[in-house]
Write a protein that holds these residues in place. Structure first.
Motif, PDB file in Angstrom:
ATOM      1  N   GLN A 360      38.628  38.404  33.647  1.00 49.44           N
ATOM      2  CA  GLN A 360      39.411  38.149  34.859  1.00 49.44           C
ATOM      3  C   GLN A 360      40.577  39.125  34.962  1.00 49.44           C
ATOM      4  O   GLN A 360      40.873  39.634  36.043  1.00 49.44           O
ATOM      5  CB  GLN A 360      39.936  36.712  34.867  1.00 49.44           C
ATOM      6  CG  GLN A 360      40.812  36.413  36.085  1.00 49.44           C
ATOM      7  CD  GLN A 360      41.404  35.020  36.058  1.00 49.44           C
ATOM      8  OE1 GLN A 360      40.742  34.061  35.680  1.00 49.44           O
ATOM      9  NE2 GLN A 360      42.665  34.899  36.456  1.00 49.44           N
ATOM     10  N   TRP A 366      42.639  40.294  41.508  1.00 47.44           N
ATOM     11  CA  TRP A 366      42.650  38.900  41.038  1.00 47.44           C
ATOM     12  C   TRP A 366      43.814  38.754  40.068  1.00 47.44           C
ATOM     13  O   TRP A 366      43.725  39.115  38.912  1.00 47.44           O
ATOM     14  CB  TRP A 366      41.341  38.560  40.333  1.00 47.44           C
ATOM     15  CG  TRP A 366      41.166  37.096  40.068  1.00 47.44           C
ATOM     16  CD1 TRP A 366      42.130  36.140  40.003  1.00 47.44           C
ATOM     17  CD2 TRP A 366      39.935  36.422  39.825  1.00 47.44           C
ATOM     18  NE1 TRP A 366      41.599  34.916  39.735  1.00 47.44           N
ATOM     19  CE2 TRP A 366      40.227  35.051  39.624  1.00 47.44           C
ATOM     20  CE3 TRP A 366      38.611  36.823  39.764  1.00 47.44           C
ATOM     21  CZ2 TRP A 366      39.260  34.104  39.354  1.00 47.44           C
ATOM     22  CZ3 TRP A 366      37.639  35.881  39.491  1.00 47.44           C
ATOM     23  CH2 TRP A 366      37.957  34.535  39.291  1.00 47.44           C
ATOM     24  N   ASP A 401      43.197  30.254  37.860  1.00 52.88           N
ATOM     25  CA  ASP A 401      42.439  31.027  36.883  1.00 52.88           C
ATOM     26  C   ASP A 401      41.029  30.493  36.793  1.00 52.88           C
ATOM     27  O   ASP A 401      40.772  29.297  36.978  1.00 52.88           O
ATOM     28  CB  ASP A 401      43.103  30.945  35.509  1.00 52.88           C
ATOM     29  CG  ASP A 401      44.422  31.691  35.465  1.00 52.88           C
ATOM     30  OD1 ASP A 401      44.543  32.703  36.182  1.00 52.88           O
ATOM     31  OD2 ASP A 401      45.322  31.254  34.730  1.00 52.88           O
ATOM     32  N   TYR A 451      37.807  42.025  43.317  1.00 53.11           N
ATOM     33  CA  TYR A 451      37.501  40.630  43.642  1.00 53.11           C
ATOM     34  C   TYR A 451      37.163  40.491  45.124  1.00 53.11           C
ATOM     35  O   TYR A 451      37.847  41.039  45.988  1.00 53.11           O
ATOM     36  CB  TYR A 451      38.695  39.738  43.300  1.00 53.11           C
ATOM     37  CG  TYR A 451      38.500  38.297  43.706  1.00 53.11           C
ATOM     38  CD1 TYR A 451      37.808  37.430  42.885  1.00 53.11           C
ATOM     39  CD2 TYR A 451      38.981  37.820  44.921  1.00 53.11           C
ATOM     40  CE1 TYR A 451      37.610  36.109  43.254  1.00 53.11           C
ATOM     41  CE2 TYR A 451      38.794  36.505  45.297  1.00 53.11           C
ATOM     42  CZ  TYR A 451      38.102  35.647  44.464  1.00 53.11           C
ATOM     43  OH  TYR A 451      37.908  34.361  44.842  1.00 53.11           O
TER      44      TYR A 451
END
Length: 605
Positions: A360, A366, A401, A451
């Motif tokens: 991530q 993101w 998250d 993203y």
């Protein structure tokens, strides 16, 4: 160095005074109501079981066997998932042929026609190494000999000897395990409790968990095991009933294994301070323990509970159906396999969250909620919704998250997403439990991902779409499937390049639903503090790095594989995939050349 040595000797002396003053009372507190097990001195255990206790003894024995031309095999205790070509991936229970064990932490082995490195702490050596050509000759573990007429028949004596070998290993390793547990309780925990200025009760509970309860339980288990052990004719021993009798007691390991990640983190924090490193080393020396650090000793219960099904599986191979212990061994194997599977599954999930957190952090656009700006165009995705941008300039996405919902990556790949207006977009999709994340590759740097949105898989249903025209519209599709909202008319249409790609995605979507259901039934939940720690570590590791750069480690140098006795191989310098049992992983020495080379990775074509 001299000053550290003097401090260490002084600490050992002070600890020895503390031990001699009240050692007896505390030791008695560890003895359970059923009496103490037979005491074995360190020297006795070393003479009886040299390869279990001598530092490096097992490693030397393996290399001697390999140099003599013997085939040495090990069985995996846990899954080892890796993306490194120089590492050997395997699942719990897989058999790996050990080709070289010159490095104590990483061994070189072969599995399914691939040779690569694998962590030595992830495997258990088989007791009967001579049966490794089992795939080519009948029943595993049974030697066949040829008579004068060329006919082959079974050698029953060898099977009895192999059963003897396994029985002896189970009993011997149990005695050694008891010694390790006693050393932890008497050598570490007792001394820590005396030094209240250094350790709080909460810290000790976090580091050691319920290991004292495990010690008491294992003493009772060993006592019953010794009663069933036939010293004169070990192959006649009937030990299956011991495992069945204590089957419920082994559930005590679940709490310990759940606590272990927190123990590793707490211990790692203390080890950054010199006085704690010196203290724990003094405890080890005073207890005359083998040269293994505290984190290694704390890993032994986790390894032990995963070794039981492997030992029982090997014992079952050499137990004839007519043997009085056959049914009990079979039932014990199934019971211990279920316990180990739950622990292995939890370990795998905890390892996975570190990888997901790092992934991530590497995605452009993101950002964590506290770092994101208020320039997000378009609403946040609702249930089943997939937010899309209208341009290639992506503002940071502000949202939870990924670990708040997911703990495992199930499948990933490229799909074409088709809107209601018939507009198609090539995207890279990542299917996690509970959600599907869409990303777009950079036009120039294909390893950089932006993203693009995500959808809640709990709120949609999978629908297979046949090739041809879609409904009343003129749109023709191939290799397509849909995710249809359970509450509204919204649907997402995806097309794969090939039929086999579509089949993999359909199976992955079914697997995702199945795993979500299994996690609910088993109560497989990752603690919130563990999720936060994973994200924090990922953000620290990625701080100051460009998004998408340096995400994948540089490949180790290419090696040409010659015969084992002729080649000189180098342990791969890349850091292993993140693990929850971080202190259990062997440490690698970084290579300065490849570290420098990886910095230049963005400029490679």
């Amino acid at each position: 160095t001299c000053e550290v040595g003097r401090g260490l000797r002084a600490l050992c002396f002070s600890l020895s005074l503390a031990v001699s003053s009240d050692g007896g009372t505390e030791s008695s507190a560890l003895v359970d109501d059923n009496g103490s097990e037979e005491d074995f001195s360190y020297e006795d255990l070393c003479r009886a079981n040299p390869r279990y206790l001598q530092p490096g003894g097992e490693q030397l024995a393996i290399n001697e066997l390999i140099s003599d031309g013997s085939v040495v095999c090990a069985e995996a205790l846990w899954d080892h998932v890796t993306m490194d070509d120089q590492e050997l991936g395997f699942k719990a229970g897989d058999v790996i042929q050990v080709l070289e064990a010159s490095n104590k932490d990483w061994w070189w082995g072969r599995s399914e026609e691939k040779e690569a490195w694998f962590p030595a702490s992830f495997v258990r050596l088989r007791v009967n190494q001579e049966e490794l050509s089992e795939g080519s000759s009948g029943t595993p573990g049974e030697e066949l000999e040829e008579d004068a007429g060329g006919n082959r028949h079974k050698h029953p004596e060898s099977k009895q000897q192999m059963r003897t070998n396994v029985i002896r290993e189970i009993v011997s390793t149990e005695r050694v395990y008891i010694k390790h547990l006693r050393d932890i309780c008497e050598g570490y925990i007792r001394q820590c409790r005396k030094h209240t200025a250094m350790f709080t009760a909460v810290q000790l509970s976090t580091i050691f968990g319920n290991i004292e309860d495990i010690y008491k339980f294992q003493r009772m288990f060993l006592k019953d095991l010794e009663k069933q052990y036939n010293k004169e004719e070990p192959h006649l021993s009937e030990i299956g009933s011991c495992f069945l009798q204590h089957q419920e007691g082994f559930a005590i390991y679940s709490e310990y294994c759940n606590n272990h990640p927190g123990a590793c983190a707490e211990l790692a924090g203390l080890m950054k301070q010199g006085r704690y490193r010196h203290f724990f080393e003094a405890c080890r020396l005073l207890q005359q323990m083998i040269d293994i650090s505290l984190d290694g000793f704390l890993l032994t219960p986790v390894q032990k509970i995963c070794k039981y099904p492997l030992q029982l599986a090997e014992l079952l191979k050499y137990t004839a159906p007519a043997h009085g212990d056959y049914n009990n061994i079979k039932a014990a194997y199934e019971a211990m396999k279920n316990v180990a599977c739950l622990i292995n599954e939890r370990k795998r999930k905890l390892e996975s969250i570190d990888k997901i957190a790092r992934w991530q952090v590497s995605i452009v656009g993101w950002e964590p909620e506290e770092e994101a700006v208020d320039s997000v165009s378009g609403p946040l995705p609702g249930p089943g919704g997939l937010r899309r941008e209208s341009s290639d300039v992506f503002p940071p996405f502000q949202g939870p998250d990924i670990l708040e919902q997911s703990s495992e990556l199930i499948h990933s790949g490229e799909l074409t997403s088709i809107s209601k207006q018939g507009r198609s977009q090539q995207r890279t999709f990542f299917l996690f439990d509970h959600q599907l994340v869409a990303c777009k590759k950079d036009r120039l740097r294909r390893d950089v991902l932006y993203y693009r949105g995500r959808t809640d898989t709990d709120a949609v249903e999978l629908v297979d779409v046949e090739d041809g025209r879609l409904g009343a519209c003129s749109l023709s599709v191939r290799n397509a499937f849909k995710l249809v909202s359970r509450t509204g008319d919204e649907a997402h249409l995806f097309c794969a390049r090939k039929p086999e790609d579509k089949a993999r995605w359909l199976q992955a979507c079914r697997d995702e639903r199945r795993r979500v259901q299994e996690d609910r039934e088993l109560g497989m939940e990752i603690p919130e503090n563990q999720k936060k720690l994973a994200m924090l570590n990922a953000q620290k590791a990625g701080h100051g790095k460009s998004k998408g750069y340096g995400v994948c480690p540089a490949a180790p140098p290419h090696q040409t594989f010659r015969p084992v006795h002729q080649r000189h191989v180098t342990v791969p310098p890349s850091v292993p995939q993140p693990q929850v049992f971080a202190l259990a992983e062997p440490r690698r020495k970084p290579s300065p050349f490849w570290h420098t080379f990886s910095k230049l990775a963005p400029f490679r074509k």
